[in-house]
Design a protein around this motif. Sequence first.
Motif, PDB file in Angstrom:
ATOM      1  N   HIS A  83       9.039   0.408  -7.848  1.00  0.00           N
ATOM      2  CA  HIS A  83      10.053   0.871  -6.651  1.00  0.00           C
ATOM      3  C   HIS A  83       9.114   0.986  -5.617  1.00  0.00           C
ATOM      4  CE1 HIS A  83      13.790   2.760  -5.417  1.00  0.00           C
ATOM      5  NE2 HIS A  83      13.269   3.365  -4.602  1.00  0.00           N
ATOM      6  N   HIS A  85       8.670   1.867  -1.035  1.00  0.00           N
ATOM      7  CA  HIS A  85       9.323   1.694   0.531  1.00  0.00           C
ATOM      8  C   HIS A  85       8.313   1.004   1.587  1.00  0.00           C
ATOM      9  CE1 HIS A  85      13.362   3.119  -0.321  1.00  0.00           C
ATOM     10  NE2 HIS A  85      12.784   3.518  -1.185  1.00  0.00           N
ATOM     11  N   PHE A 142      11.374  -2.174  -0.868  1.00  0.00           N
ATOM     12  CA  PHE A 142      12.373  -2.178   0.208  1.00  0.00           C
ATOM     13  C   PHE A 142      11.037  -2.517   1.407  1.00  0.00           C
ATOM     14  CE2 PHE A 142      14.523   0.397  -3.248  1.00  0.00           C
ATOM     15  CZ  PHE A 142      15.043  -0.216  -2.862  1.00  0.00           C
ATOM     16  N   HIS A 238      19.178   2.114  -5.097  1.00  0.00           N
ATOM     17  CA  HIS A 238      19.230   3.782  -6.158  1.00  0.00           C
ATOM     18  C   HIS A 238      20.564   4.021  -6.100  1.00  0.00           C
ATOM     19  CE1 HIS A 238      15.839   2.851  -2.602  1.00  0.00           C
ATOM     20  NE2 HIS A 238      15.787   4.187  -3.099  1.00  0.00           N
ATOM     21  N   HIS A 277      15.521   5.835  -9.198  1.00  0.00           N
ATOM     22  CA  HIS A 277      15.375   7.294 -10.471  1.00  0.00           C
ATOM     23  C   HIS A 277      16.376   7.359 -11.599  1.00  0.00           C
ATOM     24  CE1 HIS A 277      13.098   7.703  -5.801  1.00  0.00           C
ATOM     25  NE2 HIS A 277      14.260   7.163  -5.955  1.00  0.00           N
ATOM     26  N   ASP A 328       7.540   5.325  -5.423  1.00  0.00           N
ATOM     27  CA  ASP A 328       8.825   5.178  -4.698  1.00  0.00           C
ATOM     28  C   ASP A 328       8.068   6.656  -3.695  1.00  0.00           C
ATOM     29  OD1 ASP A 328      11.286   5.677  -3.923  1.00  0.00           O
ATOM     30  OD2 ASP A 328      11.416   7.904  -4.356  1.00  0.00           O
TER      31      ASP A 328
HETATM   32 ZN    ZN Z   1      13.085   4.675  -3.225  1.00  0.00          ZN
END
Ligand code: ZN
Length: 470
Positions: A83, A85, A142, A238, A277, A328
Amino acid sequence: MTTMSSAGGTLAIRARVLTYHAHPLVEGAQGSHRYVEDGLVVVRDGVIEAVGEAVDLLADLDPAMPVADHRPHLLMSGFIDPHLHMPQSQVIGSFGTELMEWLSKYTFPEESRYGDPAVSDAAARFLMAELLRNGTTTAVAFCTSHPQSATSFFTEADRLGLRMVGGKVMMDRNAPDALLDTPERGYDESKDLIRRWHGNRRLSYAISPRFAPTSTEAQLEATQALAAEYPSLHIQTHLSENAQEIAFVAELFPWAEDYTAVYERYGLVRPKALFGHCIHLSERERGALADAQATAVFCPTSNLFLGSGLFDRDAALAAGLRTGIATDIGGGTSYSMLTTAAEGYKVLALRGQKLRGHAAFYMLTAGNADAIGFGDRIGQVAPGFEADFAILDTTATPAQRRRAERVETLEEELFVLMTTGDERNVAATYANGRRVHVRDVAGELPARLDQPAAAQGFAGGLQDGTAQER
Ligand code: ZN
Ligand code: GUN
């Protein structure tokens, strides 16, 4: 620009080899790993062909086969980051706020730039290079809502021959106009990208509704239709990160009994659905995610940085909920999976839970592979698995060398590595059987890398053990 994506590499690598085939918390530390002190990994066309004692395998090795000698470093499966971005490399460390304000103040304005190919190409190139510097060979990412961002991501991953998963974010409300798609556009653009990229070489598409607050019910319905058309694809979103977010979801979806129920209603809770999360889940929610064989992704540096809360690993385990651990980026503060494990240890310690060395390295490799549904192809150093490796120097710094004088067991060595480690410990990274990163330290990794076996004296006459002297 070089193209490395075509065929996988062929070589042998000599190192201390460590791999996991089961969860140390379930099978015990001893029953879950294999460790070969003087090991050899033989790779053909990007796939692991053999793993074993160097002295045994070298005896039969084709003399023309290049051998990279990484002793005394550890060779492990490349790390997997389930995970992050891609467009948040320039958001990391934005000061002083919690999730919802952090998104609107820093993250959404930054992501608004990514329709520009120059911006998204540069970000994709930076991301892949930084991941490889950190020993991470697979990530689930993402992108932004701009299809261009996913194109940049997949193009660079493919150029480097990496196994990567990513998707264009779908979001049609509660964000700046520059980031909003519509139910139709989100569906159409995602579908175009799936057709163009999914299944090409090592690339996989993840259907990516950002999170419930940024999608209308019409968009979630369109997402449901897309997910139903592609039942084997990853989904990423999320869930239950922060108190304000949860309250906002309750306001936006008054009919839902809890946050997870929103995703359930739209058919998004299923195998290979990755929920970032999952901090404040109820027992019902954990049970529902586990029953659907979905995955919770623990993001410790992000959860600490944004003050989101403390993930409850033991509750996830007790519920039978599959769990990964991730950076993350850029709510998270480090690209290093070593640092991520170290912060994960601290989060769990605050909950009275423990993360030992073997369990941590299991999570970064085979555990995360399993968490993303790729446990059959990456995450283990074993025949048939793809040849993605992190070469780890456990004594890269003066402080680590001094500490090592008191280290007696592999478990201790691993625990110190995760607690004090970062990209300085990654001596080299291999993906698809090719070396894609070498640490830039004067005097490191001398020319003996990649010499043919014959030139290293490995071919023939091994009964006397001369091969071990290299
Ligand atoms: Zn995230
Ligand atoms: N929830 C929705 N979007 C995001 C994001 O970009 N980062 C984090 N940490 N949480 C999110």
